[in-house]
Design a protein around this motif. Structure first.
Motif, PDB file in Angstrom:
ATOM      1  N   TYR A 224      -1.028 -12.558 -11.261  1.00  0.00           N
ATOM      2  CA  TYR A 224      -0.909 -11.758 -10.033  1.00  0.00           C
ATOM      3  C   TYR A 224       0.539 -11.469  -9.615  1.00  0.00           C
ATOM      4  O   TYR A 224       0.867 -10.311  -9.294  1.00  0.00           O
TER       5      TYR A 224
ATOM      6  N   THR B 189      -4.883  -6.779  -8.944  1.00  0.00           N
ATOM      7  CA  THR B 189      -5.045  -7.325  -7.587  1.00  0.00           C
ATOM      8  C   THR B 189      -6.521  -7.613  -7.317  1.00  0.00           C
ATOM      9  O   THR B 189      -7.395  -7.245  -8.098  1.00  0.00           O
TER      10      THR B 189
ATOM     11  N   PHE C  74      -0.445 -15.028  -3.953  1.00  0.00           N
ATOM     12  CA  PHE C  74      -1.660 -14.366  -3.466  1.00  0.00           C
ATOM     13  C   PHE C  74      -1.944 -14.774  -2.009  1.00  0.00           C
ATOM     14  O   PHE C  74      -2.207 -13.914  -1.153  1.00  0.00           O
TER      15      PHE C  74
ATOM     16  N   ARG D 136      -1.400 -10.227   6.085  1.00  0.00           N
ATOM     17  CA  ARG D 136      -2.529  -9.746   6.912  1.00  0.00           C
ATOM     18  C   ARG D 136      -2.527 -10.496   8.245  1.00  0.00           C
ATOM     19  O   ARG D 136      -2.637  -9.897   9.310  1.00  0.00           O
TER      20      ARG D 136
ATOM     21  N   MET E  37      -6.383   2.605  -2.442  1.00  0.00           N
ATOM     22  CA  MET E  37      -5.182   2.961  -3.202  1.00  0.00           C
ATOM     23  C   MET E  37      -4.393   1.688  -3.440  1.00  0.00           C
ATOM     24  O   MET E  37      -4.374   0.793  -2.584  1.00  0.00           O
TER      25      MET E  37
ATOM     26  N   ASN F  14      -1.468  -0.959  -3.634  1.00  0.00           N
ATOM     27  CA  ASN F  14      -0.440  -1.208  -2.609  1.00  0.00           C
ATOM     28  C   ASN F  14       0.898  -0.540  -2.926  1.00  0.00           C
ATOM     29  O   ASN F  14       1.521   0.068  -2.058  1.00  0.00           O
TER      30      ASN F  14
ATOM     31  N   MET G 223       2.812   2.431  -0.646  1.00  0.00           N
ATOM     32  CA  MET G 223       4.199   2.458  -0.150  1.00  0.00           C
ATOM     33  C   MET G 223       4.896   3.751  -0.576  1.00  0.00           C
ATOM     34  O   MET G 223       5.628   4.358   0.211  1.00  0.00           O
TER      35      MET G 223
ATOM     36  N   ALA H 290       3.350   6.820   1.315  1.00  0.00           N
ATOM     37  CA  ALA H 290       3.711   6.796   2.740  1.00  0.00           C
ATOM     38  C   ALA H 290       5.187   7.160   2.903  1.00  0.00           C
ATOM     39  O   ALA H 290       5.559   7.955   3.779  1.00  0.00           O
TER      40      ALA H 290
ATOM     41  N   ASP I 242     -10.909   0.181   3.251  1.00  0.00           N
ATOM     42  CA  ASP I 242     -10.394  -1.065   3.832  1.00  0.00           C
ATOM     43  C   ASP I 242      -9.605  -0.821   5.116  1.00  0.00           C
ATOM     44  O   ASP I 242      -8.852  -1.702   5.553  1.00  0.00           O
ATOM     45  N   ALA I 243      -9.752   0.366   5.717  1.00  0.00           N
ATOM     46  CA  ALA I 243      -8.934   0.677   6.903  1.00  0.00           C
ATOM     47  C   ALA I 243      -9.022  -0.454   7.923  1.00  0.00           C
ATOM     48  O   ALA I 243     -10.103  -0.822   8.368  1.00  0.00           O
TER      49      ALA I 243
ATOM     50  N   VAL J 218      -3.473  -3.858  10.235  1.00  0.00           N
ATOM     51  CA  VAL J 218      -2.699  -3.890   8.986  1.00  0.00           C
ATOM     52  C   VAL J 218      -2.174  -2.495   8.663  1.00  0.00           C
ATOM     53  O   VAL J 218      -1.025  -2.316   8.247  1.00  0.00           O
TER      54      VAL J 218
HETATM   55  C1  LIG Z   1       1.031   2.469   4.171  1.00  0.00           C
HETATM   56  C2  LIG Z   1       0.124   1.280   3.944  1.00  0.00           C
HETATM   57  C3  LIG Z   1      -1.108   1.207   4.578  1.00  0.00           C
HETATM   58  C4  LIG Z   1      -1.940   0.095   4.382  1.00  0.00           C
HETATM   59  N1  LIG Z   1      -3.151   0.060   5.039  1.00  0.00           N
HETATM   60  C5  LIG Z   1      -3.954  -1.025   4.865  1.00  0.00           C
HETATM   61  C6  LIG Z   1      -5.213  -1.096   5.525  1.00  0.00           C
HETATM   62  O1  LIG Z   1      -5.606  -0.224   6.303  1.00  0.00           O
HETATM   63  N2  LIG Z   1      -6.000  -2.185   5.290  1.00  0.00           N
HETATM   64  C7  LIG Z   1      -5.583  -3.199   4.461  1.00  0.00           C
HETATM   65  O2  LIG Z   1      -6.332  -4.170   4.280  1.00  0.00           O
HETATM   66  N3  LIG Z   1      -4.395  -3.163   3.852  1.00  0.00           N
HETATM   67  C8  LIG Z   1      -3.562  -2.113   4.012  1.00  0.00           C
HETATM   68  N4  LIG Z   1      -2.352  -2.081   3.378  1.00  0.00           N
HETATM   69  C9  LIG Z   1      -1.874  -3.295   2.662  1.00  0.00           C
HETATM   70  C10 LIG Z   1      -2.214  -3.352   1.168  1.00  0.00           C
HETATM   71  O3  LIG Z   1      -1.871  -2.152   0.540  1.00  0.00           O
HETATM   72  C11 LIG Z   1      -3.686  -3.656   0.902  1.00  0.00           C
HETATM   73  O4  LIG Z   1      -4.095  -4.772   1.653  1.00  0.00           O
HETATM   74  C12 LIG Z   1      -3.923  -3.968  -0.569  1.00  0.00           C
HETATM   75  O5  LIG Z   1      -3.513  -2.894  -1.378  1.00  0.00           O
HETATM   76  C13 LIG Z   1      -5.398  -4.229  -0.779  1.00  0.00           C
HETATM   77  O6  LIG Z   1      -5.691  -4.438  -2.124  1.00  0.00           O
HETATM   78  P1  LIG Z   1      -6.129  -5.858  -2.634  1.00  0.00           P
HETATM   79  O7  LIG Z   1      -7.224  -6.401  -1.800  1.00  0.00           O
HETATM   80  O8  LIG Z   1      -6.368  -5.725  -4.092  1.00  0.00           O
HETATM   81  O9  LIG Z   1      -4.822  -6.716  -2.364  1.00  0.00           O
HETATM   82  P2  LIG Z   1      -4.303  -8.114  -2.944  1.00  0.00           P
HETATM   83  O10 LIG Z   1      -2.977  -7.859  -3.527  1.00  0.00           O
HETATM   84  O11 LIG Z   1      -5.318  -8.726  -3.821  1.00  0.00           O
HETATM   85  O12 LIG Z   1      -4.096  -8.972  -1.651  1.00  0.00           O
HETATM   86  C14 LIG Z   1      -5.112  -9.813  -1.081  1.00  0.00           C
HETATM   87  C15 LIG Z   1      -5.285  -9.486   0.372  1.00  0.00           C
HETATM   88  O13 LIG Z   1      -4.083  -9.726   1.091  1.00  0.00           O
HETATM   89  C16 LIG Z   1      -3.932  -8.747   2.117  1.00  0.00           C
HETATM   90  N5  LIG Z   1      -2.730  -7.954   1.849  1.00  0.00           N
HETATM   91  C17 LIG Z   1      -2.204  -7.632   0.652  1.00  0.00           C
HETATM   92  N6  LIG Z   1      -1.077  -6.907   0.807  1.00  0.00           N
HETATM   93  C18 LIG Z   1      -0.896  -6.775   2.134  1.00  0.00           C
HETATM   94  C19 LIG Z   1       0.095  -6.143   2.932  1.00  0.00           C
HETATM   95  N7  LIG Z   1       1.150  -5.505   2.395  1.00  0.00           N
HETATM   96  N8  LIG Z   1      -0.023  -6.196   4.273  1.00  0.00           N
HETATM   97  C20 LIG Z   1      -1.051  -6.860   4.844  1.00  0.00           C
HETATM   98  N9  LIG Z   1      -2.023  -7.471   4.138  1.00  0.00           N
HETATM   99  C21 LIG Z   1      -1.945  -7.437   2.805  1.00  0.00           C
HETATM  100  C22 LIG Z   1      -5.164  -7.864   2.070  1.00  0.00           C
HETATM  101  O14 LIG Z   1      -6.098  -8.357   2.989  1.00  0.00           O
HETATM  102  C23 LIG Z   1      -5.619  -8.036   0.640  1.00  0.00           C
HETATM  103  O15 LIG Z   1      -6.992  -7.779   0.462  1.00  0.00           O
HETATM  104  C24 LIG Z   1      -1.509  -0.972   3.544  1.00  0.00           C
HETATM  105  C25 LIG Z   1      -0.268  -0.887   2.908  1.00  0.00           C
HETATM  106  C26 LIG Z   1       0.541   0.227   3.094  1.00  0.00           C
HETATM  107  C27 LIG Z   1       1.884   0.283   2.406  1.00  0.00           C
END
Ligand SMILES: Cc1cc2nc3c(=O)[nH]c(=O)nc-3n(C[C@H](O)[C@H](O)[C@H](O)COP(=O)(O)OP(=O)(O)OC[C@H]3O[C@@H](n4cnc5c(N)ncnc54)[C@H](O)[C@@H]3O)c2cc1C
Length: 499
Positions: A230, A242, A279, A286, A346, A348, A352, A355, A379-380, A384
């Protein structure tokens, strides 16, 4: 109005906690020994709940169907009601003789203050409200810096969390949910939660399994296959590196502390903890977003750094439209926006990049991008999403400095080196490979012809020249700073933001 008899039902109000395991409100209601009424209310007008966007409502449809099945298997019933939350809760209490409503708190300042008012209204009607915390690893009220103020920077916040006692163990799912006498429920199909015009979400099912079982399966698969790599692969949109747990977390189908303990147990069961620390720290981000909202109010409407109130945003409807449709002519941006539209998610790194491109190269207010993500992400998450958009914009807490502007071409070359991610979502460009795919406009005419690409015909020319867009962004930043310096509150703001 409600019955006070010992057999009066206990009403469990489900919200963004659509699960049976580690659900403290449900657990307490079961332990009360009363028959249960499990309810979900779709309140179209509840400003306090901030209605989910269209992709999230697709998820909600399937998640409610899954929850309803699980409750039925345990002898209960999920009652669906649409309308004003207070009226529906009061009505349900009247119909079922409930004297107590159990719920998990909202983890959102707007929802939480709405909850307090709701509890008071229920008390006036003789119904007791019982709220529980379940949405974060660490209580957002707890950790403060050495001066007794809330943290504004992630690293010290997270260090303080890690010094605190571990999150308590997750609760099991109750075996039985003894239902009260059945009460009328809406039909889920009649709620029309899935997008219809257009029905762009029909393909989402290929990527997702909404519901608690889907969440637990996803976690197990991630631990078995992806956790160890990871820290490296999480930045690579061309890999499945991820967890994709985000929509499950957004709807509360899995709790953060279940994830925390499962990751730790995995290591103890002989699996690797490699990757675990990184992780879990992402889950910390969050928590941090929720923490910020708890202490500073919602980041959805106001710049966290009020200097950005002076930012000269551009009106750029054509640019915003091209961005939404994945037609900007910048391949990694278009790939991300099309992945979002097609799957509701989308990567992460690409969030970035997309955006940053919208905010900086196109000069569009972060709020417009945030709104599109709210509508189209499964996941909106209001906290976050807002914190992340402000992080990219430079206006947020612990944000990337505005003047550090991502170049989408070099980002693409670095994180999608073979162009596989772009090929997947922008098939018009499969004739180009490696670095070339990230900047088709720089390729010689004969190479483009050989690749079957005609810019402006088969694939758009860039909506903006990247160098010009960057210069305009830096100029706008200087304008903001000059304007902010002229305002009387500027000096005190600088001091306030310094901690
Ligand atoms: C412009 C923008 C908008 C975003 N909007 C959202 C959103 O509406 N909802 C959302 O859940 N995440 C959002 N994220 C954060 C992040 O992109 C996603 O949580 C992540 O891509 C989800 O994929 P994953 O579950 O495979 O993440 P993993 O990498 O597997 O991470 C595990 C969990 O950690 C949390 N997490 C991971 N990265 C972040 C982060 N940068 N900030 C906060 N929490 C994080 C999430 O709950 C995620 O499910 C956003 C990021 C950006 C740059």
């Amino acid at each position: 109005m409600a019955s006070s008899s010992a057999t009066a039902a206990a009403l469990v109000w489900f919200r963004r906690d659509l699960r049976l395991h580690d659900n403290p409100a449900l657990w307490a209601a079961v332990r009360s020994g009363r028959p249960l009424v499990c309810a979900f209310i779709d309140d179209p007008d509840a400003v306090a709940q901030l209605a989910p966007g269209r992709a999230s409502r697709w998820w909600l449809h399937h998640s409610l169907a899954a929850l309803s099945r699980s409750i039925r298997q345990r002898g209960g019933q999920l009652v669906l009601r649409r309308g004003d939350t207070t009226s529906e809760l009061v009505r349900l209490c009247g119909e079922t003789g409930s004297s107590e409503v159990f719920w998990n708190r909202g983890d959102n300042p707007t929802r939480d203050s709405g909850d307090t008012a709701l509890a008071a209204r229920l008390a006036d009607r003789g119904v007791k409200a019982r709220g529980f915390a379940s949405g974060t690893l660490f209580n957002p009220a707890t950790h403060l810096n050495g001066s007794g103020k809330p943290y504004r920077v992630f690293t010290p916040f997270w260090k303080a969390c890690l010094r605190a006692p571990e999150p308590s163990a997750a609760l099991p799912a109750p075996d039985r949910l003894p239902g009260a006498a059945v009460t009328a429920s809406d039909n889920l199909e009649d709620w029309s939660l899935r997008p219809q015009a257009p029905d762009w979400a029909s393909g989402f099912s290929q990527d997702w399994e909404p519901g608690e079982d889907g969440a637990l399966n996803r976690l197990e698969a991630f631990l078995a296959n992806e956790l160890a790599d990871y820290p490296q692969s999480r930045d690579r949109p061309d890999e499945d590196g991820t967890s994709r747990l985000s929509p499950h977390l957004a709807w509360g189908e899995i709790s953060p502390r279940t994830i925390w303990h499962t990751v730790r147990d995995h290591a103890e069961r002989g699996g690797s903890f490699q990757g675990g620390e990184k992780f879990l720290s992402e889950l910390g981000w969050r928590d941090f977003a929720i923490y910020l909202a708890h202490h500073f109010g919602s980041l959805r409407d106001e710049n966290f750094n009020r200097q950005f109130d002076h930012f000269p945003w551009r009106s750029n409807p054509a640019g915003l439209d091209a961005w939404k449709r994945g037609q900007t002519g910048i391949p990694i941006v278009d790939a991300g926006m099309r992945q979002l539209w097609t799957t509701g998610w989308m990567h992460n790194r690409v969030r970035m990049i997309t955006a940053s491109f919208l905010i900086k190269h196109l000069g569009v207010h972060w709020r417009d991008g945030m709104a599109w993500f709210e509508d189209t992400l499964v996941d909106a998450d209001l906290n976050v999403n807002a914190a992340s958009w402000q992080w990219v914009a430079g206006s947020g807490a612990d944000a990337a400095p505005y003047f550090r502007i991502f170049n989408p071409v070099t980002q693409g070359e670095r994180f999608d080196p073979q162009g596989l991610y772009v090929h997947r979502w922008v098939p018009e460009l499969t004739g180009l490979s490696g670095k070339a795919v990230h900047a088709p406009w720089t390729r010689p005419a004969n190479e483009l012809i050989a690749a079957g690409i005609s810019l402006g015909q088969t694939y758009p020319a860039p909506v903006t020249d990247l160098k010009t867009g960057r210069e305009q962004a830096l100029d706008a930043y200087q304008t903001m700073k000059a304007r902010a310096a002229e305002t009387p509150e500027a000096a005190s703001l600088e001091t306030a933001l310094g901690n």
